[in-house]
Design a protein around this motif. Structure first.
Motif, short mmCIF file in Angstrom:
data_model
loop_
_atom_site.label_atom_id
_atom_site.label_comp_id
_atom_site.label_asym_id
_atom_site.label_seq_id
_atom_site.Cartn_x
_atom_site.Cartn_y
_atom_site.Cartn_z
N THR A 16 0.85 -1.18 0.00
CA THR A 16 0.00 0.00 0.00
C THR A 16 0.89 1.23 0.00
N PHE A 17 0.62 2.14 -0.89
CA PHE A 17 1.41 3.36 -0.98
C PHE A 17 1.07 4.30 0.16
N ILE A 18 2.10 4.89 0.77
CA ILE A 18 1.89 5.86 1.85
C ILE A 18 2.22 7.27 1.39
N ARG A 19 2.80 7.37 0.19
CA ARG A 19 3.14 8.67 -0.39
C ARG A 19 2.85 8.62 -1.88
N ASP A 20 2.38 9.73 -2.41
CA ASP A 20 2.06 9.79 -3.83
C ASP A 20 3.31 9.61 -4.69
N GLY A 21 3.13 8.86 -5.78
CA GLY A 21 4.19 8.70 -6.77
C GLY A 21 3.69 9.24 -8.10
N VAL A 22 4.37 8.89 -9.17
CA VAL A 22 3.96 9.36 -10.49
C VAL A 22 2.68 8.66 -10.93
N LYS A 23 2.66 7.33 -10.79
CA LYS A 23 1.52 6.55 -11.26
C LYS A 23 0.54 6.22 -10.14
#
Length: 76
Positions: A16-23
């Protein structure tokens, strides 16, 4: 010379992502391989799951999930 690691290239891990990325955005849940998970972890975009850390320890590459790049400070 770069350090070599034994990693599992076939198993997928739900992260689960905890920080925004590009995609991907914060809160997105995706399945990734160990190599990509280590990259995202180093960038501070995901938290390593217990399954991922345990598998890394078994393969002797837990170092990939213990170090993070220092965060860049934003200037105001």
């Amino acid at each position: 010379m770069a350090k070599e690691y034994r990693i599992n290239l076939t198993k997928r891990y739900k992260v689960t992502f905890i920080r925004d990325g590009v995609k991907y955005k914060s809160g997105d849940e995706v399945s990734v391989g160990m190599a990509l998970a280590s990259k995202f972890y180093a960038e501070g975009k995901i938290e390593a799951t217990n399954e991922l850390i345990n598998d890394a320890k078994m393969l002797g590459c837990e170092e990939l999930f213990t170090k993070r790049k220092s965060a860049r400070k934003d200037t105001v």
